[in-house]
Design an enzyme around this catalytic site. Structure first.
Site, PDB file in Angstrom:
ATOM      1  N   ASP A   1       0.816  -1.222   0.000  1.00  0.00           N
ATOM      2  CA  ASP A   1       0.000   0.000   0.000  1.00  0.00           C
ATOM      3  C   ASP A   1       0.852   1.276   0.000  1.00  0.00           C
ATOM      4  O   ASP A   1       0.666   2.164   0.861  1.00  0.00           O
ATOM      5  CB  ASP A   1      -0.902   0.055   1.254  1.00  0.00           C
ATOM      6  CG  ASP A   1      -1.802  -1.150   1.403  1.00  0.00           C
ATOM      7  OD1 ASP A   1      -2.151  -1.770   0.383  1.00  0.00           O
ATOM      8  OD2 ASP A   1      -2.182  -1.454   2.553  1.00  0.00           O
TER       9      ASP A   1
ATOM     10  N   GLU B   1     -11.303   0.593  -3.624  1.00  0.00           N
ATOM     11  CA  GLU B   1     -10.449   1.097  -2.528  1.00  0.00           C
ATOM     12  C   GLU B   1      -9.193   1.729  -3.134  1.00  0.00           C
ATOM     13  O   GLU B   1      -9.069   1.839  -4.357  1.00  0.00           O
ATOM     14  CB  GLU B   1     -10.063  -0.040  -1.570  1.00  0.00           C
ATOM     15  CG  GLU B   1      -9.239  -1.146  -2.207  1.00  0.00           C
ATOM     16  CD  GLU B   1      -8.967  -2.332  -1.275  1.00  0.00           C
ATOM     17  OE1 GLU B   1      -9.479  -2.356  -0.141  1.00  0.00           O
ATOM     18  OE2 GLU B   1      -8.243  -3.253  -1.701  1.00  0.00           O
TER      19      GLU B   1
END
Ligand code: FUB
Length: 323
Positions: free
Chosen positions: A17, A223
Site C-alpha cells: 500500500d 479502494e
C-alpha cells in the site's frame, strides 16, 4: 502494454500500500507493514492484521532504499483497536502529518492523524481519530495551498455501512444497475487535524456522462484512492478490488466529477492491488505491491516501482502486472 521489470524495493520484509511524496528533494515511501500474524484469510480482510509502520526514503530511483525504522505503532495509539491499514503523509509549514486507517475499540475503521517535525518520523498520534471519519485508505493531495483527503474502501473497508456520511443500521452493497458506491473527498482544516467540511462523493462517470454502476466491477471504485495532477488535469486513480485492476479517471478540479479513462495496471499476484503515482527528477513512477516474493500469500506483499508513461494526449499507458 509496458512490461513491469523493476526491482522489489524492500526485499527483506513485507511492505504494501505505498503512499509516496517528495519532501526536501528526497522521495519518501509510507507503506503498510505486512507480517505473518496467523489470522485466517477471509473477505473481511482480518488477515491484514498490521501493527506498525516504517518509513523509507530514496535519493534516486535506482539507489539505496533507507529504512527509517518503526515510526508509529498500534500499541501507542490511544484509541486503537486493531489493524493498521493504508496510510499517507503530508507536509504543511514544516510539520509532517501521517494519516492512517485503523479500527477503533468497537471494530469500526476510522482515520487517525499523527504528527512529526520530520518526514521520516517518528509520528506522535492524536488522542482521537478525525471527527466524522470512517472507512479506510486516506490519500492526501495538496492543490493551491488547500489539502484534500480521498478515502474509502468496500467490504472489509466498511464503506457499505455509510450513506451521506451517516452510519446505516446495517451494511448495504448496491448491485447491478444501481450507482456504484463512491470514494469520498474532503478538504482538511487549516491545522491539518480535522475535516473542514462534510465529505463529498467522488463521482466517476462513463463515456456517456452516466455514473458508473455497481455491476460494472471492472471499472467501479473499490479502494486505494490516489490523486495526482498532470498537465493541469486531475487524475483520480483507484483499485477495483475484486477484479484486481488499478484504473483512473480524470477531471478538472479536485472534487470531480471524473470521467473513467482506463487501466493503469493489470492484476498482480495476490488479491489486493494498491499504488501511488509520483513525479521524481523529471520522470513519473507507479509504486505498487504484489505477492510474488511470498509465493502468493495475499497478506504478505512486497513493494515495487515501475516507470509510468503518458502518450501525447495524457493517456496513461497500461502496465502489465505479475498476475
Ligand atoms: O493493506 C490493507 C488493505 O488492503 C488496504 O487498506 C487496501 O487498500 C488493500 O490494499
Amino acid at each position: 502494454m509496458i512490461k513491469n521489470t523493476m526491482r522489489y524495493l524492500v526485499p527483506g520484509d513485507y511492505m504494501a500500500d505505498p503512499a509516496v511524496h517528495i519532501f526536501n528533494g528526497k522521495l519518501y515511501i509510507y507503506p503498510s507493514h505486512d507480517w505473518e500474524s496467523d489470522v485466517p484469510e477471509n473477505d473481511n480482510g482480518d488477515h491484514f492484521n498490521m501493527k506498525d509502520y516504517h518509513v523509507f526514503s530514496m535519493d534516486t530511483i535506482e539507489g539505496e532504499v533507507t529504512d527509517h525504522g518503526i515510526v508509529l505503532e498500534v500499541k501507542n495509539i490511544p484509541w486503537a483497536g486493531r489493524q493498521l491499514w493504508d496510510s499517507d503523509a503530508a507536509c504543511k509549514n514544516g510539520k509532517y502529518y501521517m494519516y492512517f486507517s485503523l479500527k477503533d475499540k468497537t471494530d469500526i475503521f476510522r482515520i487517525g492523524v499523527a504528527v512529526s517535525d520530520k518526514p521520516e518520523g517518528p509520528f506522535i498520534p492524536r488522542d482521537n481519530p478525525i471527527k466524522g471519519s470512517y472507512s479506510i485508505d486516506p490519500a492526501v493531495f495538496e492543490d493551491g495551498g488547500s489539502y484534500y483527503m480521498y478515502f474509502g474502501g468496500l467490504w472489509g473497508g466498511q464503506l457499505q455501512r455509510y450513506r451521506g456520511n451517516k452510519a446505516l443500521e446495517s451494511a448495504v452493497l448496491p448491485e447491478g444497475g444501481d450507482p456504484a458506491l463512491c470514494a469520498r473527498v474532503v478538504r482538511l482544516s487549516d491545522d491539518m487535524l480535522e475535516f473542514a467540511e462534510e465529505p463529498r462523493d467522488v463521482v466517476i462517470l462513463d463515456e456517456n456522462g452516466k455514473p458508473l454502476t455497481a455491476g460494472n466491477t471492472q471499472r467501479r471504485f473499490f479502494e486505494a484512492s490516489w490523486m495526482h495532477k498532470y498537465n493541469g488535469k486531475y487524475y483520480f486513480s483507484y483499485s477495483t478490488g475484486d477484479t484486481h485492476l488499478l484504473c483512473y479517471a480524470t477531471g478538472d478540479n479536485p472534487y470531480g466529477p471524473f470521467t473513467y479513462q482506463g487501466v493503469i495496471l493489470t492484476p498482480v499476484v495476490g488479491w489486493t492491488t494498491h499504488h501511488a503515482i509520483v513525479e521524481f527528477k523529471g520522470k513519473w513512477y507507479l509504486f505498487h505491491h504484489d505477492s510474488v516474493p511470498s509465493g502468493g500469500k495475499t497478506w504478505l506483499r512486497s513493494l515495487k516501482v515501475v516507470e509510468l508513461e503518458y502518450d501525447g494526449k495524457g493517456v496513461i499507458k497500461t502496465i502489465k502486472g505479475t498476475g
